[in-house]
Design a protein around this motif. Structure first.
Motif, mmCIF file in Angstrom:
data_model
loop_
_atom_site.group_PDB
_atom_site.id
_atom_site.type_symbol
_atom_site.label_atom_id
_atom_site.label_comp_id
_atom_site.label_asym_id
_atom_site.label_seq_id
_atom_site.Cartn_x
_atom_site.Cartn_y
_atom_site.Cartn_z
ATOM 1 N N TRP A 132 0.835 -1.195 0.000
ATOM 2 C CA TRP A 132 0.000 0.000 0.000
ATOM 3 C C TRP A 132 0.879 1.258 0.000
ATOM 4 O O TRP A 132 0.592 2.214 -0.707
ATOM 5 C CB TRP A 132 -0.941 -0.017 1.197
ATOM 6 C CG TRP A 132 -1.876 1.147 1.211
ATOM 7 C CD1 TRP A 132 -1.800 2.250 1.994
ATOM 8 C CD2 TRP A 132 -3.007 1.334 0.365
ATOM 9 N NE1 TRP A 132 -2.814 3.120 1.702
ATOM 10 C CE2 TRP A 132 -3.579 2.577 0.702
ATOM 11 C CE3 TRP A 132 -3.590 0.593 -0.645
ATOM 12 C CZ2 TRP A 132 -4.701 3.077 0.068
ATOM 13 C CZ3 TRP A 132 -4.717 1.095 -1.263
ATOM 14 C CH2 TRP A 132 -5.254 2.315 -0.908
ATOM 15 N N GLY A 133 1.920 1.229 0.812
ATOM 16 C CA GLY A 133 2.836 2.362 0.842
ATOM 17 C C GLY A 133 3.523 2.566 -0.492
ATOM 18 O O GLY A 133 3.722 3.705 -0.937
ATOM 19 N N LEU A 134 3.884 1.488 -1.163
ATOM 20 C CA LEU A 134 4.510 1.612 -2.481
ATOM 21 C C LEU A 134 3.529 2.161 -3.506
ATOM 22 O O LEU A 134 3.896 2.963 -4.370
ATOM 23 C CB LEU A 134 5.047 0.255 -2.941
ATOM 24 C CG LEU A 134 6.249 -0.282 -2.187
ATOM 25 C CD1 LEU A 134 6.580 -1.694 -2.645
ATOM 26 C CD2 LEU A 134 7.442 0.624 -2.381
ATOM 27 N N MET A 135 2.251 1.731 -3.436
ATOM 28 C CA MET A 135 1.257 2.240 -4.373
ATOM 29 C C MET A 135 0.956 3.712 -4.128
ATOM 30 O O MET A 135 0.650 4.454 -5.057
ATOM 31 C CB MET A 135 -0.042 1.428 -4.273
ATOM 32 C CG MET A 135 0.070 0.044 -4.847
ATOM 33 S SD MET A 135 -1.497 -0.819 -4.997
ATOM 34 C CE MET A 135 -2.071 -0.869 -3.336
ATOM 35 N N MET A 136 1.048 4.134 -2.883
ATOM 36 C CA MET A 136 0.762 5.522 -2.560
ATOM 37 C C MET A 136 1.993 6.412 -2.687
ATOM 38 O O MET A 136 1.933 7.590 -2.377
ATOM 39 C CB MET A 136 0.196 5.627 -1.136
ATOM 40 C CG MET A 136 -1.101 4.875 -0.943
ATOM 41 S SD MET A 136 -2.393 5.334 -2.115
ATOM 42 C CE MET A 136 -2.700 7.003 -1.642
ATOM 43 N N GLY A 137 3.102 5.880 -3.126
ATOM 44 C CA GLY A 137 4.305 6.671 -3.358
ATOM 45 C C GLY A 137 5.144 6.877 -2.124
ATOM 46 O O GLY A 137 6.041 7.712 -2.136
ATOM 47 N N LYS A 138 4.906 6.155 -1.080
ATOM 48 C CA LYS A 138 5.683 6.299 0.150
ATOM 49 C C LYS A 138 6.807 5.266 0.141
ATOM 50 O O LYS A 138 6.777 4.278 0.850
ATOM 51 C CB LYS A 138 4.782 6.106 1.367
ATOM 52 C CG LYS A 138 3.693 7.131 1.448
ATOM 53 C CD LYS A 138 2.769 6.876 2.608
ATOM 54 C CE LYS A 138 1.649 7.881 2.596
ATOM 55 N NZ LYS A 138 0.651 7.597 3.613
ATOM 56 N N LYS A 139 7.762 5.513 -0.709
ATOM 57 C CA LYS A 139 8.870 4.584 -0.851
ATOM 58 C C LYS A 139 9.897 4.828 0.249
ATOM 59 O O LYS A 139 10.137 5.962 0.633
ATOM 60 C CB LYS A 139 9.529 4.745 -2.213
ATOM 61 C CG LYS A 139 8.599 4.442 -3.360
ATOM 62 C CD LYS A 139 9.280 4.668 -4.675
ATOM 63 C CE LYS A 139 8.301 4.442 -5.808
ATOM 64 N NZ LYS A 139 8.880 4.773 -7.095
ATOM 65 N N PRO A 140 10.504 3.772 0.732
ATOM 66 C CA PRO A 140 11.560 3.994 1.723
ATOM 67 C C PRO A 140 12.763 4.667 1.067
ATOM 68 O O PRO A 140 13.043 4.452 -0.105
ATOM 69 C CB PRO A 140 11.898 2.582 2.206
ATOM 70 C CG PRO A 140 11.442 1.677 1.121
ATOM 71 C CD PRO A 140 10.293 2.369 0.455
ATOM 72 N N ASN A 141 13.454 5.511 1.836
ATOM 73 C CA ASN A 141 14.659 6.220 1.381
ATOM 74 C C ASN A 141 14.386 7.149 0.210
ATOM 75 O O ASN A 141 15.251 7.390 -0.619
ATOM 76 C CB ASN A 141 15.772 5.226 1.002
ATOM 77 C CG ASN A 141 16.147 4.347 2.157
ATOM 78 O OD1 ASN A 141 16.101 4.770 3.313
ATOM 79 N ND2 ASN A 141 16.494 3.105 1.863
ATOM 80 N N ARG A 142 13.176 7.657 0.093
ATOM 81 C CA ARG A 142 12.863 8.583 -0.993
ATOM 82 C C ARG A 142 13.299 9.983 -0.583
ATOM 83 O O ARG A 142 13.021 10.434 0.512
ATOM 84 C CB ARG A 142 11.370 8.556 -1.279
ATOM 85 C CG ARG A 142 11.021 9.397 -2.468
ATOM 86 C CD ARG A 142 9.607 9.185 -2.876
ATOM 87 N NE ARG A 142 9.332 10.050 -3.996
ATOM 88 C CZ ARG A 142 8.604 9.712 -5.022
ATOM 89 N NH1 ARG A 142 8.075 8.521 -5.058
ATOM 90 N NH2 ARG A 142 8.390 10.538 -5.997
ATOM 91 N N ARG A 143 13.947 10.675 -1.515
ATOM 92 C CA ARG A 143 14.471 11.999 -1.220
ATOM 93 C C ARG A 143 13.576 13.069 -1.837
ATOM 94 O O ARG A 143 13.255 13.001 -3.012
ATOM 95 C CB ARG A 143 15.871 12.145 -1.796
ATOM 96 C CG ARG A 143 16.851 11.214 -1.166
ATOM 97 C CD ARG A 143 18.232 11.498 -1.727
ATOM 98 N NE ARG A 143 19.131 10.469 -1.285
ATOM 99 C CZ ARG A 143 19.656 9.546 -2.069
ATOM 100 N NH1 ARG A 143 19.379 9.531 -3.342
ATOM 101 N NH2 ARG A 143 20.473 8.643 -1.586
#
Length: 136
Positions: A111-122
């Motif tokens: 769900w986080g990946l689909m919503m754009g909440k990727k880990p280590n995203r700058r």
């Protein structure tokens, strides 16, 4: 590896599969009687053919599902018998196998990946995280 398989669970699963097969068989019989007792009264040839195709598809799928559940029930029952034989002879252990924390599979936060909440995203491309409804 059949260690950790409980034979009673297998036999119970077989009973459930056979119950589903029996229910689907009665449903197939009911549909056959229903289709035979209610013929379609129309003079349009393509409507007659479409009705026959629909009836054949419905009868075929319900009888296929009934047979599928019956065969699966037989397989699970035979598995339960084999595991029970292995437990009686001492070859198998029916207690569940405990896995350590290092062997557990960790699923990603989809769900986080689909919503754009990727880990280590700058960065957030000039917008604050709360102002952007798309997570970009």
């Amino acid at each position: 590896d059949l260690n950790g398989v409980n034979p009673l669970v297998c036999i119970g699963g077989a009973g459930f599969a056979w119950a589903c097969a029996g229910a689907l068989w009665f449903f197939t019989t009911y549909l056959g009687v229903l289709f035979a007792s209610h013929p379609l009264d129309t003079d349009l040839y393509f409507v007659q053919r479409l009705a026959q195709v629909f009836r054949n598809v419905v009868m075929g799928l319900s009888s296929l599902a009934s047979g599928f559940f019956g065969v699966v029930g037989i397989g699970i029952f035979l598995l339960g018998i084999r595991v029970a034989y292995g437990v009686v002879t001492g070859e198998l252990d029916p207690t569940p196998i405990k896995k350590s924390k290092s062997e557990e599979i960790v699923l990603p936060d989809v769900w986080g990946l689909m919503m754009g909440k990727k880990p280590n995203r700058r960065g957030s491309r000039g917008l604050s995280g709360d102002d952007n409804p798309f997570g970009l």
